[in-house]
Design a protein around this motif. Structure first.
Motif, short mmCIF file in Angstrom:
data_model
loop_
_atom_site.label_atom_id
_atom_site.label_comp_id
_atom_site.label_asym_id
_atom_site.label_seq_id
_atom_site.Cartn_x
_atom_site.Cartn_y
_atom_site.Cartn_z
N VAL A 36 25.28 8.50 -17.33
CA VAL A 36 25.61 9.19 -16.13
C VAL A 36 24.40 9.40 -15.53
O VAL A 36 24.39 9.41 -14.08
CB VAL A 36 26.27 10.57 -16.67
CG1 VAL A 36 26.22 11.47 -15.54
CG2 VAL A 36 27.38 10.28 -17.28
N ALA A 37 23.13 9.64 -15.93
CA ALA A 37 22.03 10.00 -15.44
C ALA A 37 21.69 8.76 -14.39
O ALA A 37 21.25 8.80 -13.41
CB ALA A 37 20.79 10.17 -16.42
N LEU A 38 21.85 7.53 -14.85
CA LEU A 38 21.63 6.26 -14.42
C LEU A 38 22.49 6.32 -13.23
O LEU A 38 21.81 5.86 -12.00
CB LEU A 38 21.73 4.93 -15.19
CG LEU A 38 21.61 3.63 -14.72
CD1 LEU A 38 20.33 3.58 -14.14
CD2 LEU A 38 21.80 2.67 -15.71
N SER A 39 23.72 6.75 -13.23
CA SER A 39 24.59 6.53 -11.95
C SER A 39 24.17 7.48 -10.94
O SER A 39 24.17 7.10 -9.92
CB SER A 39 25.87 6.96 -12.44
OG SER A 39 26.52 6.01 -13.40
N VAL A 40 23.36 8.63 -11.36
CA VAL A 40 23.05 9.23 -10.17
C VAL A 40 21.75 8.75 -9.81
O VAL A 40 21.41 8.83 -8.43
CB VAL A 40 22.51 10.78 -11.03
CG1 VAL A 40 21.76 11.65 -10.04
CG2 VAL A 40 23.72 11.32 -11.67
N LEU A 41 20.75 8.25 -10.52
CA LEU A 41 19.62 7.29 -9.94
C LEU A 41 20.03 6.37 -8.85
O LEU A 41 19.61 6.13 -7.90
CB LEU A 41 18.94 6.78 -10.98
CG LEU A 41 18.23 7.90 -11.94
CD1 LEU A 41 17.19 6.91 -12.71
CD2 LEU A 41 17.45 8.81 -11.27
N VAL A 42 21.14 5.73 -9.34
CA VAL A 42 21.61 4.61 -8.38
C VAL A 42 22.06 5.07 -7.12
O VAL A 42 21.93 4.65 -6.01
CB VAL A 42 22.92 3.61 -9.09
CG1 VAL A 42 23.57 2.85 -7.81
CG2 VAL A 42 22.27 3.00 -10.03
N ALA A 43 22.84 6.41 -7.10
CA ALA A 43 23.61 6.88 -6.23
C ALA A 43 22.72 7.60 -5.01
O ALA A 43 22.93 7.91 -4.00
CB ALA A 43 24.95 7.82 -6.24
N VAL A 44 21.82 8.27 -5.49
CA VAL A 44 20.89 9.20 -4.91
C VAL A 44 19.61 8.71 -4.85
O VAL A 44 18.67 9.01 -5.77
CB VAL A 44 20.74 10.58 -5.63
CG1 VAL A 44 20.04 11.71 -4.68
CG2 VAL A 44 22.17 11.16 -5.79
N PRO A 45 19.11 7.99 -3.94
CA PRO A 45 17.88 7.53 -3.88
C PRO A 45 16.63 8.55 -3.72
O PRO A 45 15.36 8.11 -4.18
CB PRO A 45 17.53 6.74 -2.64
CG PRO A 45 19.27 6.26 -2.37
CD PRO A 45 19.92 7.50 -2.77
N TRP A 46 16.99 9.74 -3.10
CA TRP A 46 16.07 10.71 -2.99
C TRP A 46 15.33 11.17 -4.37
O TRP A 46 14.18 11.35 -4.65
CB TRP A 46 16.72 11.97 -2.42
CG TRP A 46 15.72 13.23 -2.35
CD1 TRP A 46 14.90 13.57 -1.20
CD2 TRP A 46 15.31 14.24 -3.16
NE1 TRP A 46 14.12 14.67 -1.53
CE2 TRP A 46 14.27 14.98 -2.75
CE3 TRP A 46 15.88 14.34 -4.75
CZ2 TRP A 46 13.80 16.07 -3.49
CZ3 TRP A 46 15.18 15.52 -5.32
CH2 TRP A 46 14.40 16.11 -4.71
N VAL A 47 16.16 11.16 -5.60
CA VAL A 47 15.78 11.37 -7.01
C VAL A 47 14.16 10.43 -7.25
O VAL A 47 13.51 10.95 -7.69
CB VAL A 47 16.58 11.09 -8.00
CG1 VAL A 47 15.76 11.22 -9.38
CG2 VAL A 47 17.82 11.75 -7.70
N SER A 48 14.23 9.19 -6.70
CA SER A 48 13.13 8.33 -6.86
C SER A 48 11.95 8.40 -5.77
O SER A 48 10.79 8.13 -6.07
CB SER A 48 13.56 6.94 -7.14
OG SER A 48 14.72 7.00 -8.06
N THR A 49 12.58 8.78 -4.52
CA THR A 49 11.49 8.64 -3.31
C THR A 49 11.17 9.89 -2.56
O THR A 49 10.64 9.96 -1.73
CB THR A 49 12.28 7.58 -2.39
OG1 THR A 49 13.44 8.26 -1.91
CG2 THR A 49 12.61 6.37 -3.22
#
Length: 630
Positions: free
Chosen positions: A613-626
């Motif tokens: 589920v956390a991986l899905s969030v990373l895919v859907a929300v680029p802000w988490v990484s950038t």
């Protein structure tokens, strides 16, 4: 990959028998290589730490940079990498999959191990002459600052391959049964003869022949426990030798290119740093502080486990070091509180997957090296994806413990929490020191590990005073071994990726992925699934070295931010790495905790589901990484 299973197993009874004349020669040769390579590698590790720290000191404190510093560091680095690879081969510590062969009977295992040793010898023989030719080719080239021949540097490749060949031969002389050796020699020779005999037909297949060499051959070698570096390297040599006229000298050039990037020097230094943190008592101090704050809550030590992995991962850069530092400090007390050991391993394994993106992760350093993405940007972007994973883990822990009664556990008094904080403060400051040194321009991403090593030594000796000096030499040798195992994979994977590029496969893959349904989102979803699978078989570093140069250009063409794509790829590979039945990180966690994998395997799925589920969030929300990139 599992490293606790010898390359060649023989029954205990056989081990106790007196050695024959041939075995004695092999044993003597093995011993000579052991002492010479381990001592030289240890000296090189210390020299690299001293040299890089001197670079920082002279440039930042004295404003008089060592112009020749990087050249000398690069020269010593390739020698460290190759000697480390030799040590790893001798100690059976090269990354390889042992999931399948571990279930074979002793006699069949002995045959498979002998066959694997013969395959390793075939790979070394294929590159030995080109390696020495490469030394001659590079000899006229001189370095700019030191004005010495580049042949001194690349001689490390030839010497390393020669010593690995000698070790493999010595192992056969010591342990192999003559019948097993003969059968293995016939099979390997027969395969080579068949490739030559059907060269025209295989070439006529076009790019379909890639399935023979880079799918069939690689998977077969990995499944039977042959080191991944040999699986990558030998399949590349076989492909180029069968369907092209490419000189093997070029293969050596690509291996050299893959291993010689100065940024990769951060790998042995961060491995060394991770081991020192545990040995100096800094990890224990951080864990005690976390336990004093939240250890009294329902499932409190489970939260401490997640937090401890997060903190330690942010310093050590090595998953094995993370788990080895945390488990012994927490598991005994958690068992006293009634925690099931299988549940503990499940949490430990999933926490390892959650923390893959935390800097200075070795995968982050590698991905920056092979794709050209800024290491500083990757370090900045790696914190929040791990926070999302930690929140997912905490949610599962809360669900499992929300109705649990807590008995016999007292809440720590405020003065005890404050005391634990001040004791842990020097250790907690290390991630801040590392990040500040990079952000403020004091040290590069490569040099900052040397700053961390010096800081850890000073703080550990002055504040914690629990270091046993007898551990230093084994730690340094283990650092060289693990680093060599990683770096030679990078070299062989670089050659393999180059061969795939020359075949036209990379362009075909680019076209296929660029037209994936769903545009950038579809591409990210497909990539996530692919990296989960790749991570379970190859680990993060081999997978990213092989596929990073192919897929990152596609991501850019679709408008996906480099750091965002890197975090998705790394998180997905971490999920695969720690997911049974193939994820070798899961078995490493079981080995650290000394727990049978069968029981833990049933408990790990809720945690892995939360991480999915956390991986899905990373895919859907680029802000988490950038979101925190400047």
């Amino acid at each position: 990959m599992s490293t606790d299973v010898p390359m060649m197993n023989i029954p205990a009874a056989a081990e106790s028998k007196p050695l024959g004349p041939v075995a004695k020669v092999g044993h003597f040769l093995d011993a000579c290589i052991r002492w010479s390579t381990e001592l030289c590698a240890a000296v090189l590790v210390v020299a690299e730490v001293a040299l890089l720290f001197a670079n920082v000191f002279y440039r930042y404190a004295l404003h008089d940079p060592l112009i020749w510093g990087d050249e000398l560091a690069t020269l010593l680095f390739i020698w460290l990498a190759m000697l480390g690879a030799v040590i790893a081969l001798r100690r059976n510590e090269h990354m390889r999959l042992t999931t399948f062969i571990a279930h074979l009977s002793p006699s069949r295992r002995a045959l498979v191990d002998t066959f694997g040793a013969v395959v390793v010898i075939a790979f070394m023989l294929a590159l030995l002459s080109p390696a020495w030719d490469y030394v001659s080719e590079q000899w006229p080239i001189t370095s700019a600052a030191l004005s010495i021949s580049d042949g001194y540097r690349v001689a490390a490749l030839a010497v390393g391959l020669t010593l690995m060949l000698a070790i493999s031969v010595a192992r056969l002389m010591e342990q192999a049964r003559p019948l097993h050796f003969l059968a293995s020699f016939v099979v390997v020779g027969g395969i080579a003869a068949a490739l030559m005999a059907f060269k025209v037909q295989i070439t006529a297949l076009g790019n379909w022949n890639l399935l023979i060499f880079f799918v069939g051959a690689v998977v077969f070698m990995i499944v039977i426990g042959i080191p991944i570096m040999v699986a990558f390297g030998l399949s590349t040599v076989a492909y180029l030798g069968t369907v092209t006229f490419t000189p093997m000298l070029i293969v050596m050039g690509r291996i050299d290119e893959g291993m010689s990037s100065l940024i990769l020097l951060a790998i042995p230094l961060f491995v060394f740093l991770g081991a020192l943190i545990e040995a100096m008592g800094m990890a224990r101090a951080m864990i005690r502080f976390l336990a004093s704050m939240i250890g009294h809550l329902r499932g409190g030590l489970s939260y401490v486990l997640v937090g401890a992995i997060y903190l330690v991962s942010g310093i050590s850069g090595s998953k094995a070091a993370d788990m080895a530092a945390v488990a012994p400090a927490l598991f005994p007390e958690m068992k006293k509180r009634g925690e099931d050991e299988n549940e503990l391993v499940a949490m430990l394994s999933a926490s390892g997957a959650m923390s893959e993106t935390i800097p200075p992760s070795l995968v982050l350093i590698t991905i920056g090296s092979v794709t050209g993405v800024s290491i500083s940007a990757l370090f900045t972007g790696g914190f929040m994806p791990a926070v999302v994973g930690a929140i997912a883990m905490i949610a599962v822990i809360w669900m499992k413990n929300r109705k649990r009664e807590v008995k016999g556990v007292e809440r720590a008094k405020p003065r005890d929490v404050i005391k634990a904080f001040f004791i842990a403060l020097p250790a907690l400051a290390l991630p801040v020191v590392i990040r500040a040194a990079v952000v403020e321009g004091v040290a590069t991403a490569t040099e900052v590990a040397s700053v961390g090593v010096i800081y850890t030594f000073v703080v550990g000796l002055l504040f914690y005073r629990s270091f046993d000096w007898k551990r230093l030499y084994p730690i340094i040798v283990s650092t060289a071994s693990l680093s060599g195992a990683i770096l030679i994979i990078i070299g062989c994977a670089t050659a393999m990726a180059w061969a795939l590029t020359q075949s036209g496969f990379s362009q075909q893959l680019t076209t296929l992925m660029a037209h994936a349904p769903g545009g950038a989102t579809g591409f990210l979803i497909i990539s996530s699934a692919a990296f989960v699978v790749l991570g379970s078989f190859l680990e993060g570093i081999p997978a990213i070295v092989l596929f990073g140069p192919l897929l990152f250009p596609v991501a850019r063409s679709l408008g996906v931010n480099d750091v965002h794509y890197a975090m998705v790829a790394i998180f997905a590979m971490g999920l695969g790495l720690f997911a049974p039945p193939f994820g070798v990180g899961f078995y490493a966690a079981c080995a650290v905790a000394k727990v049978n994998p069968d029981g833990a395997m049933k408990r790990v799925w809720p945690y892995l589901g939360a991480l999915a589920v956390a991986l899905s969030v990373l895919v859907a929300v680029p802000w988490v990484s950038t979101g925190f990139l400047s």
